[in-house]
Design a protein around this motif. Sequence first.
Motif, PDB file in Angstrom:
ATOM      1  N   ASP A   1      -0.889   5.500   6.467  1.00  0.00           N
ATOM      2  CA  ASP A   1      -1.255   4.740   5.270  1.00  0.00           C
ATOM      3  C   ASP A   1      -2.440   5.442   4.614  1.00  0.00           C
ATOM      4  O   ASP A   1      -3.179   6.188   5.265  1.00  0.00           O
ATOM      5  N   SER A   2      -2.620   5.221   3.329  1.00  0.00           N
ATOM      6  CA  SER A   2      -3.744   5.823   2.595  1.00  0.00           C
ATOM      7  C   SER A   2      -4.224   4.856   1.529  1.00  0.00           C
ATOM      8  O   SER A   2      -3.471   3.996   1.059  1.00  0.00           O
ATOM      9  N   TYR A   3      -5.493   5.018   1.131  1.00  0.00           N
ATOM     10  CA  TYR A   3      -6.121   4.106   0.183  1.00  0.00           C
ATOM     11  C   TYR A   3      -7.005   4.894  -0.782  1.00  0.00           C
ATOM     12  O   TYR A   3      -7.468   5.992  -0.466  1.00  0.00           O
ATOM     13  N   MET A   4      -7.222   4.308  -1.937  1.00  0.00           N
ATOM     14  CA  MET A   4      -8.128   4.869  -2.940  1.00  0.00           C
ATOM     15  C   MET A   4      -7.784   6.325  -3.248  1.00  0.00           C
ATOM     16  O   MET A   4      -8.607   7.216  -3.062  1.00  0.00           O
TER      17      MET A   4
ATOM     18  N   THR B   1       0.848  -1.210   0.000  1.00  0.00           N
ATOM     19  CA  THR B   1       0.000   0.000   0.000  1.00  0.00           C
ATOM     20  C   THR B   1       0.873   1.247   0.000  1.00  0.00           C
ATOM     21  O   THR B   1       1.896   1.302  -0.658  1.00  0.00           O
ATOM     22  N   ASN B   2       0.417   2.276   0.739  1.00  0.00           N
ATOM     23  CA  ASN B   2       1.192   3.520   0.830  1.00  0.00           C
ATOM     24  C   ASN B   2       1.724   3.738   2.241  1.00  0.00           C
ATOM     25  O   ASN B   2       1.941   4.871   2.671  1.00  0.00           O
TER      26      ASN B   2
ATOM     27  N   LYS C   1      -7.358   7.891   4.911  1.00  0.00           N
ATOM     28  CA  LYS C   1      -6.027   7.981   5.499  1.00  0.00           C
ATOM     29  C   LYS C   1      -6.070   7.496   6.946  1.00  0.00           C
ATOM     30  O   LYS C   1      -6.983   7.837   7.699  1.00  0.00           O
TER      31      LYS C   1
END
Length: 530
Positions: free
Chosen positions: A459-462, A411-412, A467
């Motif tokens: 972490d972050s998504y989409m 992921t990030n 976040k």
Amino acid sequence: MKKMKKIFTAAVIASFAGFAFADEWDDFDMESSAEPAIAISGEAQVAGRVYTDQRKDGKSGDFYSAGDMKTDAKYSGKLNFAYSGASSDAEIKIKLDNNSLGEYKADILDELTARAYIGNFQLEAGKIKTVWGKTDKIHVVDNFNANDYTDFIFPDYIDRRIAEPMFHVIYSTPSNVKLEGVWTPVMTVDRLASEGIWQPAKSKELTETVTEIMMHNINASEDVAGGLLKASKFSSDNLVKDDIHSLKYGQAGARTTFTVAGFDLGASYYYGHLKQPSANLEKFSTQVASYAAKWQKDNRDALMAAMLKQQTNPSSLTDDEKKLLAQGDELKANPVAFALKDDTDTVYALPSLNYDQVQVFGLEGACVLWKFNVRAEGAYYLTEDTAGDNPWIANNSIQWVCGFDMDMPWTNMNLNIQTQGKYILNNDKIKNGAFAKYDVDYNSDDKYISNKIIVDVTDSYMHDTFKIDVKGIMEVETLDFVLMPSFTVKGADCLTVTASGMWVKSDNKNSEFYNFRRTSFGQISCKYMF
């Protein structure tokens, strides 16, 4: 002070005038095609907070009902104006929040910076926040700006810094060496909550001592009404003996940063004063010791006789002897409380607060090792108590921060780990001093080294729609910790909604978190940026 303010104001106005003249001169340049522009940005935020740890009388497991939990609301608005010219720029930041619209109205003007670029020089003047050091939001070489701790450490590092009237010069050489010089005509001190759940433990202890002394003095005074009137007008500012609005409390410093073989390095020097005061209780503690010695002398024979009787035939003790033994135990356990209760004639001296002079010699560095972004800072804090035997001035100390961050292969996610430490020099003079308990560096556990481990996982998504940020701070010596998780959702346009909170676990009175052990909370906030 008024004269100093006028000088500073005139200098800032002159700086703006000079920058404006430079831009008007540029208008004669027929090749200039772009008009200077003012960019406007800002944000509005509101937050609701519920304090979840509401134990009755501090007893574990005995809570108030949910409806009685304390709540708080915080709001803030920021408006930024940025002007960029051919060889200068300027920025004004306006801040509206609980503090600036309340007790600290000067905070409405959060920052004001005028900047000019003249060859290899960069000149800055205004109300500025400057950051020195390579580490991430934790520094030991960044000393010019004070901190606002009225909401503990929940605001971000730069948001809790207090801008300072400042002159800043930067010279960049062709070989990528940067030289900086800073001078501030005044010093702003750290803001600490004077009451309530965010008041630090040492501040609360001092406040309680001052209150006890004042109430004792009122009862000991013949003019009780006058004493009560004086107490009603009393402020902690009355204890500050130093005039911090004088020239000697200005700040100055120099710094150089450069790159060698892939290492970003730096060295700095700071001259100023510590921004949290040291309490001088010499007169008060001398009075307490004098009364304790007098009481022991006056009651020595009777006390020894009662102690002997207690050991050989306790049933024969009279009420007066039992009272005398109890008083002896009270004196041994807490001479201050005993003196203030038993000595009804003496008017005791209030402590004084002083901001200790300090010089800070700092080193900093950063580099990339494999996938690790490594950073470090180290500093030697030189106060006037080089021998360590003055209990009313902070001892010299060595302080450091070091750590790394790295992007994880999934992921990030980013992992950031840092450690912050401090070692108080000549600490043997503290525990062996005549006023050890009142020494500004006193630690009842006799530990004069402190270390914190700070972990931050993000972490972050989409595409950053969601976040996650989890921060944790643990004190190694006391095993106390603070945990601060948050979850942010990005909505329409520039609106974000964040669920966050803080959980504090602290059982050791020497912990920096001890007085905040019942401040755990949950919070929902909405922010709109433009």
